[in-house]
Design an enzyme around this catalytic site. Structure first.
Site, PDB file in Angstrom:
ATOM      1  N   LEU A  52     -54.327-100.894 104.524  1.00 48.93           N
ATOM      2  CA  LEU A  52     -52.900-100.789 104.798  1.00 48.93           C
ATOM      3  C   LEU A  52     -52.763-100.499 106.690  1.00 48.93           C
ATOM      4  O   LEU A  52     -52.002-100.169 106.719  1.00 48.93           O
ATOM      5  CB  LEU A  52     -52.664 -99.133 104.262  1.00 48.93           C
ATOM      6  CG  LEU A  52     -52.734 -98.764 102.714  1.00 48.93           C
ATOM      7  CD1 LEU A  52     -52.907 -97.472 102.309  1.00 48.93           C
ATOM      8  CD2 LEU A  52     -51.687 -99.640 102.193  1.00 48.93           C
ATOM      9  N   TYR A  90     -69.947 -91.680 108.867  1.00 44.59           N
ATOM     10  CA  TYR A  90     -68.796 -90.964 108.620  1.00 44.59           C
ATOM     11  C   TYR A  90     -69.375 -89.446 108.569  1.00 44.59           C
ATOM     12  O   TYR A  90     -69.878 -89.026 107.558  1.00 44.59           O
ATOM     13  CB  TYR A  90     -68.172 -91.078 107.237  1.00 44.59           C
ATOM     14  CG  TYR A  90     -67.579 -92.667 107.264  1.00 44.59           C
ATOM     15  CD1 TYR A  90     -67.548 -93.619 108.377  1.00 44.59           C
ATOM     16  CD2 TYR A  90     -67.508 -93.376 106.074  1.00 44.59           C
ATOM     17  CE1 TYR A  90     -67.179 -94.936 108.264  1.00 44.59           C
ATOM     18  CE2 TYR A  90     -66.918 -94.361 105.697  1.00 44.59           C
ATOM     19  CZ  TYR A  90     -67.067 -95.350 106.927  1.00 44.59           C
ATOM     20  OH  TYR A  90     -66.432 -96.598 106.746  1.00 44.59           O
ATOM     21  N   GLY A 122     -52.879 -97.617 108.239  1.00 44.70           N
ATOM     22  CA  GLY A 122     -51.697 -96.759 107.927  1.00 44.70           C
ATOM     23  C   GLY A 122     -50.372 -97.338 108.382  1.00 44.70           C
ATOM     24  O   GLY A 122     -49.305 -97.274 107.966  1.00 44.70           O
ATOM     25  N   PHE A 123     -50.687 -98.442 109.399  1.00 43.48           N
ATOM     26  CA  PHE A 123     -49.309 -99.095 109.932  1.00 43.48           C
ATOM     27  C   PHE A 123     -48.486 -99.834 108.993  1.00 43.48           C
ATOM     28  O   PHE A 123     -47.278 -99.865 108.877  1.00 43.48           O
ATOM     29  CB  PHE A 123     -50.042-100.163 111.101  1.00 43.48           C
ATOM     30  CG  PHE A 123     -48.761-100.500 111.911  1.00 43.48           C
ATOM     31  CD1 PHE A 123     -47.943 -99.831 112.808  1.00 43.48           C
ATOM     32  CD2 PHE A 123     -48.256-101.833 111.631  1.00 43.48           C
ATOM     33  CE1 PHE A 123     -47.055-100.200 113.560  1.00 43.48           C
ATOM     34  CE2 PHE A 123     -47.106-102.461 112.399  1.00 43.48           C
ATOM     35  CZ  PHE A 123     -46.479-101.723 113.276  1.00 43.48           C
ATOM     36  N   HIS A 148     -73.783-101.599 107.696  1.00 47.70           N
ATOM     37  CA  HIS A 148     -72.415-101.449 108.656  1.00 47.70           C
ATOM     38  C   HIS A 148     -72.088-102.555 109.525  1.00 47.70           C
ATOM     39  O   HIS A 148     -70.863-102.831 109.633  1.00 47.70           O
ATOM     40  CB  HIS A 148     -72.577-100.010 109.016  1.00 47.70           C
ATOM     41  CG  HIS A 148     -71.262 -99.347 108.940  1.00 47.70           C
ATOM     42  ND1 HIS A 148     -71.239 -97.753 108.817  1.00 47.70           N
ATOM     43  CD2 HIS A 148     -69.900 -99.641 109.190  1.00 47.70           C
ATOM     44  CE1 HIS A 148     -69.824 -97.485 108.667  1.00 47.70           C
ATOM     45  NE2 HIS A 148     -69.162 -98.680 108.908  1.00 47.70           N
TER      46      HIS A 148
HETATM   47  N1  NAP Z   1     -66.743-101.191 107.104  1.00 44.77           N
HETATM   48  C1  NAP Z   1     -66.192-100.605 107.958  1.00 44.77           C
HETATM   49  O1  NAP Z   1     -66.535-100.800 109.293  1.00 44.77           O
HETATM   50  C2  NAP Z   1     -64.854 -99.782 107.674  1.00 44.77           C
HETATM   51  C3  NAP Z   1     -63.967 -99.501 108.749  1.00 44.77           C
HETATM   52  C4  NAP Z   1     -63.228 -98.806 108.576  1.00 44.77           C
HETATM   53  C5  NAP Z   1     -62.750 -98.306 107.507  1.00 44.77           C
HETATM   54  N2  NAP Z   1     -63.605 -98.419 106.212  1.00 44.77           N
HETATM   55  C6  NAP Z   1     -63.395 -97.928 104.981  1.00 44.77           C
HETATM   56  O2  NAP Z   1     -62.065 -98.382 104.385  1.00 44.77           O
HETATM   57  C7  NAP Z   1     -61.409 -97.250 104.098  1.00 44.77           C
HETATM   58  C8  NAP Z   1     -59.860 -97.569 104.280  1.00 44.77           C
HETATM   59  O3  NAP Z   1     -59.769 -98.002 105.684  1.00 44.77           O
HETATM   60  P1  NAP Z   1     -58.972 -97.023 106.630  1.00 44.77           P
HETATM   61  O4  NAP Z   1     -58.955 -95.726 106.087  1.00 44.77           O
HETATM   62  O5  NAP Z   1     -59.300 -97.546 108.021  1.00 44.77           O
HETATM   63  O6  NAP Z   1     -57.217 -97.690 106.667  1.00 44.77           O
HETATM   64  P2  NAP Z   1     -56.329 -97.727 105.747  1.00 44.77           P
HETATM   65  O7  NAP Z   1     -56.818 -97.610 104.247  1.00 44.77           O
HETATM   66  O8  NAP Z   1     -55.588 -99.171 105.766  1.00 44.77           O
HETATM   67  O9  NAP Z   1     -55.079 -96.790 105.919  1.00 44.77           O
HETATM   68  C9  NAP Z   1     -55.455 -95.245 106.159  1.00 44.77           C
HETATM   69  C10 NAP Z   1     -54.573 -94.510 106.622  1.00 44.77           C
HETATM   70  O10 NAP Z   1     -53.332 -94.803 106.026  1.00 44.77           O
HETATM   71  C11 NAP Z   1     -52.583 -93.516 105.688  1.00 44.77           C
HETATM   72  N3  NAP Z   1     -52.047 -93.936 104.289  1.00 44.77           N
HETATM   73  C12 NAP Z   1     -52.628 -94.110 103.216  1.00 44.77           C
HETATM   74  N4  NAP Z   1     -51.914 -94.462 102.007  1.00 44.77           N
HETATM   75  C13 NAP Z   1     -50.343 -94.012 102.595  1.00 44.77           C
HETATM   76  C14 NAP Z   1     -49.233 -94.337 102.180  1.00 44.77           C
HETATM   77  N5  NAP Z   1     -49.050 -94.620 100.824  1.00 44.77           N
HETATM   78  N6  NAP Z   1     -48.228 -93.923 103.014  1.00 44.77           N
HETATM   79  C15 NAP Z   1     -48.181 -93.729 104.369  1.00 44.77           C
HETATM   80  N7  NAP Z   1     -49.376 -93.601 104.812  1.00 44.77           N
HETATM   81  C16 NAP Z   1     -50.674 -93.851 104.173  1.00 44.77           C
HETATM   82  C17 NAP Z   1     -53.715 -92.461 105.630  1.00 44.77           C
HETATM   83  O11 NAP Z   1     -53.114 -91.177 106.240  1.00 44.77           O
HETATM   84  P3  NAP Z   1     -52.887 -89.852 105.359  1.00 44.77           P
HETATM   85  O12 NAP Z   1     -54.662 -89.551 105.100  1.00 44.77           O
HETATM   86  O13 NAP Z   1     -52.364 -89.048 106.101  1.00 44.77           O
HETATM   87  O14 NAP Z   1     -52.225 -90.480 104.002  1.00 44.77           O
HETATM   88  C18 NAP Z   1     -54.479 -93.206 106.643  1.00 44.77           C
HETATM   89  O15 NAP Z   1     -54.199 -92.638 108.309  1.00 44.77           O
HETATM   90  C19 NAP Z   1     -61.915 -96.216 104.979  1.00 44.77           C
HETATM   91  O16 NAP Z   1     -61.671 -94.806 104.155  1.00 44.77           O
HETATM   92  C20 NAP Z   1     -63.407 -96.424 105.064  1.00 44.77           C
HETATM   93  O17 NAP Z   1     -64.169 -95.909 103.694  1.00 44.77           O
HETATM   94  C21 NAP Z   1     -64.667 -99.298 106.668  1.00 44.77           C
END
Ligand code: NAP
Length: 327
Positions: free
Chosen positions: A204, A57, A207-208, A123
């Site tokens: 989440l 990242y 975000g969807f 990763h």
């Molecule tokens: N190991 C891997 O390969 C891998 C892959 C992907 C992610 N990750 C890790 O997992 C973490 C979380 O996954 P992710 O960020 O992909 O997806 P997520 O947590 O499912 O969703 C994040 C998205 O949702 C929005 N969001 C969060 N809370 C919200 C709410 N209450 N209402 C409306 N929108 C909301 C955020 O936008 P805003 O910022 O505008 O709120 C962001 O765009 C990452 O930060 C990362 O550390 C790991």
């Protein structure tokens, strides 16, 4: 906030962690550093003690941010970071050669301003490096006190078993939510059998599942979702049925769809600790609210029945990235 234990070596984390990726990477422009530091500290003040980052990242930029933010309370939190890409660049190939793992560990310690990493994940599984060699390197780093626990991300069952046989794996971090339930088939039963924790990423649904995205939403040009088939305009339209389901349950429970999505994950297994990401304090607080929502057996059955009638359309990765998962 309650805590949960990941793995059989006692790694204790808050039941919800904070995914820090989106603060600098993946979903458009980075958040202003001062605001990002504030957000991470607000999370800690609200009981979150589990912070997720990775070398990939922003090639250390995200780790530097997390390191700076947690500095005042470093010894009270669990920092998870990841190695495994060439030059720490996810657009390049995989690289889990022992010398590279060591180099990433040293870099991460420096970026994080710390002398130990609580949880160091591979990763992606590197088909060119036997997992036994990866586990052996990890074991050496643990002996040297540089890392405390290790984990895998998006690994398949065979790799998980081999890795765990050499050195106990604390956690698997893979995608899991009502939007993507594949891990229920083989992965979660294996983790349960072996005593390995599960850290769902994108809990989440990127975000969807929050209801804040629809088929009209336009993403920033640097937003990863532009290349995810599941997020094509037509698939978003079709997949809206799942958001409607969450909205219906949310109304009954006087909650929000995001909270139901997270509460559902927490209700699946006691060894699950999701890491939702956000760049906004009000959403962070909304997400933390999920820990106060109890879904009863009846609620869970109702969700199950409604969800069974919905078919999610579109792959969660474009083909070239899909090839890296499940190894
Ligand atoms: N190991 C891997 O390969 C891998 C892959 C992907 C992610 N990750 C890790 O997992 C973490 C979380 O996954 P992710 O960020 O992909 O997806 P997520 O947590 O499912 O969703 C994040 C998205 O949702 C929005 N969001 C969060 N809370 C919200 C709410 N209450 N209402 C409306 N929108 C909301 C955020 O936008 P805003 O910022 O505008 O709120 C962001 O765009 C990452 O930060 C990362 O550390 C790991």
């Amino acid at each position: 906030m309650k805590t949960r234990i990941l793995g059989n070596q006692g790694l204790e984390v808050s039941e919800l962690g904070l995914g820090c990726m989106g603060l600098t990477f993946g979903y458009g422009p980075a958040t202003d550093e001062k605001e990002a530091v504030n957000l991470i500290r607000n999370a800690y003040d609200s009981g979150i003690t589990f912070f997720d980052t990775a070398e990939a990242y922003s090639q250390g930029g995200n780790e530097s941010l997390v390191g700076k933010a947690v500095q005042p309370f470093r010894d009270k939190v669990v920092i998870a970071t990841k190695f495994g890409f060439q030059d720490g660049d996810a657009t390049k190939g995989l690289d889990s050669r022992p010398e590279r793992i060591r180099q990433v560990a040293e870099n991460s310690l420096r970026f994080l301003q710390t002398d130990y990493i609580d949880l160091f994940y591979q990763h992606r599984v590197d088909p060119n490096v036997p997992i036994e060699d990866v586990a052996g390197t990890i074991q050496d780093l643990i002996k040297e006190g540089k890392i405390r626990h290790w984990g895998l991300s998006e690994a398949g069952v065979e790799t998980i078993r081999k890795a765990h046989a050499i050195h106990p794996v604390a956690a698997l971090q893979s995608e899991y939510s009502l939007f993507y339930r594949e891990p229920e088939k083989e992965i979660i039963p294996a983790l349960e059998e072996l005593g390995i924790g599960f850290v769902p990423f994108s809990p989440l649904g990127k975000g969807f599942l929050t209801g804040s995205i629809n088929d009209q939403t336009k993403f920033d040009k640097d937003d990863f979702r532009n290349i995810v088939p599941r997020f094509s305009e037509e698939n978003r339209k079709a997949n809206q049925a799942l958001v409607d389901l969450l909205q219906d349950i949310a109304q009954i429970k006087e909650a929000t769809p995001a909270q139901i999505a997270l509460a559902w994950l927490l209700a699946q297994k006691p060894f699950i600790a999701p890491i939702p990401g956000t760049t906004k304090i009000h959403r962070l607080q909304e997400n933390i609210g999920a820990t106060n929502i109890e879904l009863t057996q009846e609620d869970l059955l109702q969700i199950e029945e409604m969800a069974s009638k919905i078919t999610i359309l579109g792959a969660r990765y474009p083909q070239h990235l899909q090839e890296r998962v499940g190894k």
